[in-house]
Motif scaffolding. Structure first.
Motif, PDB file in Angstrom:
ATOM      1  N   VAL A   1      32.709  45.743  50.290  1.00  0.00           N
ATOM      2  CA  VAL A   1      33.536  45.408  48.052  1.00  0.00           C
ATOM      3  C   VAL A   1      34.315  46.976  48.651  1.00  0.00           C
ATOM      4  O   VAL A   1      33.844  47.601  48.765  1.00  0.00           O
ATOM      5  CB  VAL A   1      32.482  45.310  46.806  1.00  0.00           C
ATOM      6  N   ARG A   2      35.518  45.773  47.911  1.00  0.00           N
ATOM      7  CA  ARG A   2      36.832  47.142  47.675  1.00  0.00           C
ATOM      8  C   ARG A   2      37.555  47.279  46.714  1.00  0.00           C
ATOM      9  O   ARG A   2      36.650  46.588  45.502  1.00  0.00           O
ATOM     10  CB  ARG A   2      37.677  46.238  48.657  1.00  0.00           C
ATOM     11  N   ALA A   3      37.456  48.423  46.261  1.00  0.00           N
ATOM     12  CA  ALA A   3      37.994  49.210  44.862  1.00  0.00           C
ATOM     13  C   ALA A   3      39.155  49.525  44.957  1.00  0.00           C
ATOM     14  O   ALA A   3      39.429  50.825  45.997  1.00  0.00           O
ATOM     15  CB  ALA A   3      36.915  49.739  44.516  1.00  0.00           C
ATOM     16  N   THR A   4      39.670  49.187  44.340  1.00  0.00           N
ATOM     17  CA  THR A   4      42.012  49.200  44.005  1.00  0.00           C
ATOM     18  C   THR A   4      42.727  49.650  42.839  1.00  0.00           C
ATOM     19  O   THR A   4      41.580  49.337  41.777  1.00  0.00           O
ATOM     20  CB  THR A   4      42.238  47.606  44.347  1.00  0.00           C
ATOM     21  N   ASP A   5      42.627  50.540  43.189  1.00  0.00           N
ATOM     22  CA  ASP A   5      43.637  50.794  41.847  1.00  0.00           C
ATOM     23  C   ASP A   5      44.063  49.974  41.454  1.00  0.00           C
ATOM     24  O   ASP A   5      45.584  49.384  42.301  1.00  0.00           O
ATOM     25  CB  ASP A   5      44.372  52.116  42.213  1.00  0.00           C
ATOM     26  N   SER A   6      43.924  49.678  39.762  1.00  0.00           N
ATOM     27  CA  SER A   6      44.810  48.356  39.589  1.00  0.00           C
ATOM     28  C   SER A   6      45.974  48.927  38.965  1.00  0.00           C
ATOM     29  O   SER A   6      47.015  47.791  38.705  1.00  0.00           O
ATOM     30  CB  SER A   6      44.381  48.192  38.171  1.00  0.00           C
ATOM     31  N   SER A   7      47.193  50.335  39.562  1.00  0.00           N
ATOM     32  CA  SER A   7      48.533  49.588  39.215  1.00  0.00           C
ATOM     33  C   SER A   7      49.110  50.414  40.723  1.00  0.00           C
ATOM     34  O   SER A   7      50.242  49.777  40.827  1.00  0.00           O
ATOM     35  CB  SER A   7      48.726  51.083  38.422  1.00  0.00           C
ATOM     36  N   ASN A   8      48.708  50.658  41.846  1.00  0.00           N
ATOM     37  CA  ASN A   8      48.797  51.102  43.404  1.00  0.00           C
ATOM     38  C   ASN A   8      47.542  50.209  44.768  1.00  0.00           C
ATOM     39  O   ASN A   8      46.907  51.140  44.606  1.00  0.00           O
ATOM     40  CB  ASN A   8      48.966  52.414  43.089  1.00  0.00           C
ATOM     41  N   ALA A   9      48.170  49.195  44.906  1.00  0.00           N
ATOM     42  CA  ALA A   9      46.799  48.441  45.876  1.00  0.00           C
ATOM     43  C   ALA A   9      46.864  49.219  47.745  1.00  0.00           C
ATOM     44  O   ALA A   9      45.913  48.659  47.895  1.00  0.00           O
ATOM     45  CB  ALA A   9      48.219  47.288  46.155  1.00  0.00           C
ATOM     46  N   ALA A  10      47.904  50.416  47.229  1.00  0.00           N
ATOM     47  CA  ALA A  10      47.684  50.741  48.535  1.00  0.00           C
ATOM     48  C   ALA A  10      46.886  52.175  48.376  1.00  0.00           C
ATOM     49  O   ALA A  10      45.979  52.490  49.351  1.00  0.00           O
ATOM     50  CB  ALA A  10      49.099  51.895  48.623  1.00  0.00           C
ATOM     51  N   ILE A  11      45.797  52.054  46.977  1.00  0.00           N
ATOM     52  CA  ILE A  11      44.339  52.951  46.847  1.00  0.00           C
ATOM     53  C   ILE A  11      43.362  52.069  46.487  1.00  0.00           C
ATOM     54  O   ILE A  11      43.803  51.632  45.900  1.00  0.00           O
ATOM     55  CB  ILE A  11      45.262  54.274  45.535  1.00  0.00           C
TER      56      ILE A  11
END
Length: 193
Positions: free
Chosen positions: A66-76
């Protein structure tokens, strides 16, 4: 994450686990890899994983990320592994090829093998592992080998002094989870003169 195992009969939309990332901003959750057959779906904002369809026992355990991604920066982003196991339910009771057998036993026979009983169970593993027993032993005149299913007399019979027919009810019991299941067979033993 290693959530509680699911039943193989779990319907679609069954709760599996809640994934939670610690982060100062909102995150989007997604299944990144490992669930090739598409058994699971994750809610993008609350991290709750549910089943998406019925489960095939032979495909499990399934390990997915499962990946959690910063909602404003997909690189984080960060990923966590989830391992889901499925419990094989005890679907089938043991079944004897015939529920009634008739055997003859000459009087005055020493303790002897009468018949070998063999039940079938279509479950696998411990759900299909059988042990045999006797429901009614007629004063211990008969015994059964719990592993092989061979029924024995324990002493000679006298045709003139004792009953000439015995009905011995034999059972086969599996080692199933969550409950054991039994099958039955009646063996009619006729003592011959």
């Amino acid at each position: 994450y290693h959530p509680a195992p699911l039943s193989e009969k779990a319907p679609a939309d069954t709760f599996v686990v809640e994934i939670s990332a610690l982060y100062k901003l909102p995150v989007n959750y997604s299944i990144a890899s490992g669930d090739e057959k598409g058994y699971f779906i994750i809610h993008s904002s609350n991290g709750i994983v549910r089943t998406s369809k019925s489960l095939e026992l032979e495909d499990f355990p399934v390990n997915f990320k499962v990946r959690a991604t910063d909602s404003s920066n997909a690189a984080i982003f960060n990923e966590v592994e989830v391992t889901v196991e499925v419990i094989d339910e005890n679907d089938f009771p043991p079944v004897f090829p015939s529920s009634l057998l008739e055997e003859r036993l000459p009087e005055n026979s020493p303790a002897t093998q009468i018949v070998q009983l063999k039940a079938q169970d279509n479950d696998t593993g411990r759900n299909g592992l059988l042990t045999y027993g006797i429901l009614n032993g007629h004063g211990l005149k008969f015994r059964i080998n719990e592993t092989t299913g061979i029924l024995y007399s324990t002493a000679p019979f006298d045709y003139e002094e004792e009953p000439t027919e015995y009905q011995v009810v034999v059972y086969a019991e599996d080692d199933g989870i969550p409950e054991k299941k039994k099958g039955y067979c009646t063996v009619v033993i006729k003592i011959t003169d």
